[in-house]
Design an enzyme around this catalytic site. Structure first.
Site, PDB file in Angstrom:
ATOM      1  N   GLU A 236      32.286  26.650  44.231  1.00 43.03           N
ATOM      2  CA  GLU A 236      32.322  27.507  45.425  1.00 43.03           C
ATOM      3  C   GLU A 236      30.995  28.204  45.711  1.00 43.03           C
ATOM      4  O   GLU A 236      30.900  29.420  45.687  1.00 43.03           O
ATOM      5  CB  GLU A 236      33.419  28.572  45.255  1.00 43.03           C
ATOM      6  CG  GLU A 236      34.810  27.996  45.218  1.00 43.03           C
ATOM      7  CD  GLU A 236      35.390  27.743  46.591  1.00 43.03           C
ATOM      8  OE1 GLU A 236      34.642  27.775  47.590  1.00 43.03           O
ATOM      9  OE2 GLU A 236      36.608  27.497  46.660  1.00 43.03           O
TER      10      GLU A 236
ATOM     11  N   GLU B  48      40.862  21.192  41.669  1.00 39.14           N
ATOM     12  CA  GLU B  48      41.880  22.237  41.548  1.00 39.14           C
ATOM     13  C   GLU B  48      43.067  21.816  42.401  1.00 39.14           C
ATOM     14  O   GLU B  48      42.897  21.369  43.532  1.00 39.14           O
ATOM     15  CB  GLU B  48      41.361  23.598  42.034  1.00 39.14           C
ATOM     16  CG  GLU B  48      40.225  24.138  41.184  1.00 39.14           C
ATOM     17  CD  GLU B  48      39.644  25.468  41.690  1.00 39.14           C
ATOM     18  OE1 GLU B  48      40.329  26.200  42.436  1.00 39.14           O
ATOM     19  OE2 GLU B  48      38.489  25.748  41.332  1.00 39.14           O
TER      20      GLU B  48
HETATM   21  C1  IPT Z   1      39.550  28.619  44.197  1.00 44.73           C
HETATM   22  C2  IPT Z   1      38.541  28.941  43.137  1.00 44.73           C
HETATM   23  O1  IPT Z   1      37.681  27.877  42.909  1.00 44.73           O
HETATM   24  C3  IPT Z   1      39.143  29.339  41.848  1.00 44.73           C
HETATM   25  O2  IPT Z   1      38.146  29.926  41.068  1.00 44.73           O
HETATM   26  C4  IPT Z   1      40.292  30.253  42.062  1.00 44.73           C
HETATM   27  O3  IPT Z   1      39.853  31.374  42.722  1.00 44.73           O
HETATM   28  C5  IPT Z   1      41.292  29.549  42.903  1.00 44.73           C
HETATM   29  O4  IPT Z   1      40.758  29.245  44.133  1.00 44.73           O
HETATM   30  C6  IPT Z   1      42.509  30.365  43.194  1.00 44.73           C
HETATM   31  O5  IPT Z   1      43.024  31.057  42.127  1.00 44.73           O
HETATM   32  S1  IPT Z   1      38.858  29.135  45.733  1.00 44.73           S
HETATM   33  C7  IPT Z   1      40.185  29.381  46.831  1.00 44.73           C
HETATM   34  C8  IPT Z   1      39.829  30.434  47.813  1.00 44.73           C
HETATM   35  C9  IPT Z   1      40.498  28.092  47.543  1.00 44.73           C
END
Ligand code: IPT
Length: 966
Positions: A417, A493
């Site tokens: 990010e 993710e």
């Molecule tokens: C995404 C992040 O990469 C991760 O660190 C964590 O924050 C996750 O989301 C949610 O828990 S960023 C999200 C705004 C898509």
């Protein structure tokens, strides 16, 4: 001319990575005699600002005996040494004015003294290594400044040989919580300053190499491994006795080997022998490439069943001891997880040794995130500002050099990010130049210009399907689009494991199986970062009085903070199981199809066992003969008996392994045959007449209030408030995230008032063979309502209830649940049921629910989500009982399988609680028997509930038969 004078920035605010340290190199523990740990008790002083104290503390002779004692490694905010943890997800907890940091810059001065072991220093060099300091450090030894560094989760070394004395050495470290480096470390986690990883002195004898790089590839066509070790600053030999290898550094040797994979983590022990030092090696031979649009290791497509792992311990924060690391990995392996993304920074180096040993595919991610610039339209984003590029390249080099000798690491990730920018391109270019034998990953740039694979976070299923067909939406540049469509795809993710959920995992898995391009993903995330707290149990954002915070978004793991598996992990284990055991369609109920879903392994390490149960009682069990299937192969296997019950076939470990014991269940499947007695609907309870007398109506074993028609007693058991229930304490996924496009039903339900339904009794009709109570159930302020009729019948022993519900008005939201709820006295706290168990399940999280007969206390049925919310439903229940210690109680059989929930508080109390410690058992056990419940989805960060798991408000009828037990 009037020029504003800008003083030169102090070192901790300049954009550079630091100075005075050594070039990065491969990490290894060092030999026992050549290593001295400086972990332990240090002296510590906290100041509110960077310049609150002078530097006299660094001088030998300074008396720090009055300072606090502090454990190193550790975070001072978790040791009662001042300050507190603070949690933000995306926003910076200070004004964004890069590279400047706030005046309130907590500063920890750390000092310790030490003597050298007898024979030190030898004739060589000694280096001082810091494995992790947040967010920066300036270091002095015996009053002499060594330098300073940033890059919190990366190693930093200094040459110190010339400064060491036999006795009374003074090591002083000044740590600032905030530095320019903080702008590069905006990961979604607690801000936790301190020297949080090991501090070590390492002997570097004369003639020892400065660095070494092990290249160990595998050629799947002929089964050979090729080994070459580059050695910098020395020459020597590579010895791998088991393979008969003895070759000069720099030279390649090719021999027949067993390859390393995450499933078969074959390592060869050896040594790099130089004039000055013998360095132990553990070599795993493997080759990773992208070929024909697919990631292949040793020639085969791999499927990632991954998790994102932050380093976290509820007491010690990002200081994680070796036993906890091993426990994490053993738990992963036990739950069929085969891959880790080290979100969002390189882990403690010992963790990667364990990944090599136990077998996990690793995406090693650089310590880099600038997410907080997103809210500023990415203006001044450090990754697109060349002045920051040296710091970015320093981080890339520290990661790659440290971790380059691990077989498990197959992908480098530039960070998380950060938007896009030239700095990232520079990092990718440097990494490719240094290590062309691994792939490069970065998710934040849809153009994919710098990477080898297409990676996304949280796409909905439909989009993954399009991507699987290599037909995703164009990004804007034809050439880059074409290049990206030819790439493999992973989800770095997905499956946001916040609170109850995630739902929809099995639907993703089917896509990974269908589309070669979809090579799996990494669930967000491994563990809840709840901090042990005397009042709250586990604390989350806001619990330490933070000015800005993101509440319980920091608790979104498959493990609870104390590392007990959540239902999400049990579900994930089942969804990704590497062996599939399914009933054979159409062939009667007496066979299963067994499919080997491993990428490399056969089934030789597994035993197959079957058991046969009728109404939950074991009838017979035995071993099942299954041929050793190659990866991807399947076979039909007959079951040894016929009958009307439930078969369960399990694949279990045939032998103890490094992570699981013989008998550990890897995969399972069930076959439910015929109209087994347990599965059939109960006979109707009819025949009795309701009788009215003295304010009550009696019908068989049931006693009702004559005015309201409410059931007040069933046999000897008092019953409270039996009525329609549609409310659940919204889950984090019900509430959803502001940035997700779908409806946030948790919020919409509350707007509509589903948490404050009023029940109006319209008629209590005492008929010939039934008592019918007609009601309307609706919230204040709106026209929508649910016409609800309860029809009670009895056959003497048993009491029948049929509930019919007809929605009135326009319902634009699904219902949280549809069923009845009632209260029993607290003594009826023992549950027994035939249906899904042992753990909770919801329509889109029910893969792991095992059909059987289960028994546990109501207390044990609760899932302790760190922020309390709906939990604990059991799926597919045919009958359920709640009894007191002597077996007296109530039994409910469903006209159709139902959802069973019991708790010692109401949904309203569950909803009101912010921490589990606020939930207190009362005088009542509240029971929900649901005809249907709304799915879970993963909208706390990701897609909502899939259409097939929505509980739309429609006319419905459902029934139960109640009886007394004992
Ligand atoms: C995404 C992040 O990469 C991760 O660190 C964590 O924050 C996750 O989301 C949610 O828990 S960023 C999200 C705004 C898509």
């Amino acid at each position: 001319m009037n020029r504003t004078h800008t003083p030169a920035l102090p070192w901790y605010e300049d954009m550079g990575p630091g100075s005075g340290g050594l070039e990065p190199r491969a990490w290894y523990a060092g030999s026992d005699s050549g290593r001295m740990s400086l972990n332990g008790e240090w002296r510590f002083r906290l100041s509110p600002g960077a310049a609150a104290h002078d530097e006299s503390f660094v001088r030998p002779g300074f008396d720090a005996s009055g300072w606090k004692k502090l454990a190193v490694p550790g975070h001072w905010v978790l040791q009662g040494a001042g300050g507190a943890p603070a949690y933000t997800n995306v926003v910076y907890p200070f004004p964004v004015d890069p590279p400047r940091v706030p005046a309130e810059n907590p500063t920890g001065d750390h000092v310790r003294t030490f003597d050298l072991p007898g024979r030190w220093p030898g004739d060589g060099e000694v280096v001082l290594r810091f494995d992790g300091v947040e967010s920066c450090a300036r270091v002095w030894l015996n009053g002499q400044e060594l330098g300073h560094f940033k890059g919190s989760r990366l190693p930093h070394e200094f040459a110190v040989g010339g400064l060491l004395r036999a006795e009374g050495n003074v090591l002083a470290v000044r740590v600032h919580q905030w530095s320019s480096g903080s702008y590069l470390e905006d990961q979604d986690q607690w801000w936790l300053p301190g020297i949080f990883r090991d501090v070590t002195l390492l002997e570097r004898p004369q003639g020892a190499p400065r660095d070494f790089f092990v290249h160990a590839g595998y050629d799947h066509r002929d089964g050979s491994g090729t080994l070459r070790v580059e050695c910098d600053g020395a020459e020597g030999r590579i010895v791998l006795p088991e393979l008969g290898v003895d070759v000069a550094t720099g030279e390649a040797v090719t021999v027949a080997v067993e390859p390393w994979t995450a499933e078969t983590p074959r390592l060869y022990d050896g040594e790099l022998v130089t004039a000055g030092e013998r360095i132990p090696l553990r070599v795993g031979f493997r080759t990773v490439v992208v070929k024909d649009g697919v990631i292949r290791v040793n020639g085969r497509r791999v499927l990632f069943r991954g998790v994102n792992r932050h380093e976290f311990h509820p007491e010690t924060g990002r200081t994680v001891d070796a036993a906890t690391m091993r426990r994490d990995l053993a738990l992963m392996k036990q739950h069929n997880i085969n891959a880790v993304r080290t979100s969002h920074y390189p882990p403690h180096p010992a963790f990667l040794d364990l990944c090599d040993e136990l077998g996990l595919w690793v995406i090693d991610e650089c310590d880099l995130e600038t997410h907080g610039f997103a809210g500023l339209e990415w203006r001044n984003n450090p990754v697109d500002d060349e002045r920051w590029t040296p710091a970015l390249l320093d981080r890339a080099a520290r990661m790659v050099e440290r971790d380059k000798n691990h077989a498990s690491v197959i992908i480098w990730s530039l960070g998380n990010e950060c938007g896009s920018g030239r700095g990232l391109t520079a990092m990718a270019k440097w990494i490719r130049g240094r290590d062309p034998e691994r792939l490069v990953h970065y998710e934040g740039d849809l153009s994919c210009r710098d990477v080898d694979l297409y990676s996304r976070m949280y796409p909905a299923h439909a989009e993954v399907e399009l991507i699987g067909k290599r037909a995703e939406e164009p990004w804007g540049d034809e050439e880059l689009d074409a290049r990206r469509r030819a790439m493999p795809f992973i989800m770095c993710e997905y499956g946001h494991a916040m609170g109850n959920g995630p739902g929809g995992l099995s639907e993703y898995q089917r896509l990974f199986e269908r589309y070669e391009r979809c090579q799996g993903g990494f669930v967000w995330e491994w563990i809840d970062h709840g901090i042990a707290h005397p009042g709250h149990g586990f604390a989350y954002g806001g619990d330490f009085g933070e000015e800005l915070h993101d509440s319980n978004f920091v608790c979104d793991g498959l493990l609870f903070p104390d590392r007990t598996p959540s239902p999400g992990l049990i579900e994930y284990k089942k969804v990704v199981e590497p062996v599939r055991i399914e009933p054979v369609a159409g062939a009667g109920a007496c066979a299963v199809r067994i499919s080997n879903g491993y990428d490399f392994a056969g089934l030789e390490h597994l035993d197959f066992v079957w058991s046969y149960e009728v109404d939950g009682a074991l009838v017979e069990s035995g071993a099942l003969d299954v041929p050793d299937l190659a990866p991807g192969a399947s076979a039909e296997v007959g079951l040894p008996m016929e009958g009307d019950g439930v078969w369960t076939v399990r694949a279990v470990l045939a032998r103890d392994t490094a992570w699981g014991e013989r008998g550990h269940v890897v995969a399972w499947g069930q076959v439910e045959a015929g109209a087994a007695g347990a599965a059939g609907a109960p006979a109707a309870a009819v025949g009795e007449r309701p009788e009215r007398s003295e304010g009550v109506i009696t019908l068989g074993a049931g006693v009702f209030d004559a005015a309201t028609g409410a059931l007040v007693r069933l046999g000897a058991v008092p019953v409270e408030g039996l009525r329609l229930d549609v409310w659940r304490a919204p889950t984090d996924n019900d509430n959803g995230a502001a940035w997700e496009p779908d409806e946030r039903y948790g919020l919409r339900w509350r707007e509509l008032g589903l948490h404050r339904m009023r029940h109006r009794t319209d008629a209590v009709e005492v008929g010939e063979d039934a008592l019918v109570v007609r009601t309307r159930v609706a919230p204040a302020g709106v026209g929508q309502g649910l016409r609800t009729a309860y029809r009670w019948t009895a056959d003497g022993e048993r009491l029948g209830l049929t509930v019919s519900v007809v929605p009135e008005g326009e319902w634009r939201v699904p219902l949280p649940r549809l069923g009845i709820r009632f209260g029993l006295p607290a003594a009826y706290g023992g549950a027994r049921w035939f249906g899904g168990g042992p753990g909770e399940a919801y329509p889109d999280t029910r893969s792991a629910s095992v059909l059987g007969r289960w028994q546990m206390s109501v207390d044990a049925m609760q899932t302790p989500y760190v922020r309390p919310q709906e939990n604990g439903a059991r799926a597919d229940v045919r009958w359920a009982e709640l009894t007191d210690g002597s077996g007296v109680g109530v039994r409910a059989e469903g006209g159709a399988p139902f959802w069973f929930t019991a708790r010692r508080w109401t949904s309203e109390q569950l909803d009101a609680a912010e921490h589990v410690t606020e939930l207190r058992a009362g005088e009542t056990v509240w029971v929900n028997l649901d005809h249907a419940v709304q799915g879970i989805g993963s909208q706390s960060c990701g897609p909502g509930v899939l259409p097939e798991y929505r509980l739309d408000a429609e006319a419905a009828e459902f029934s139960f038969v109640f009886s007394a037990t004992g």
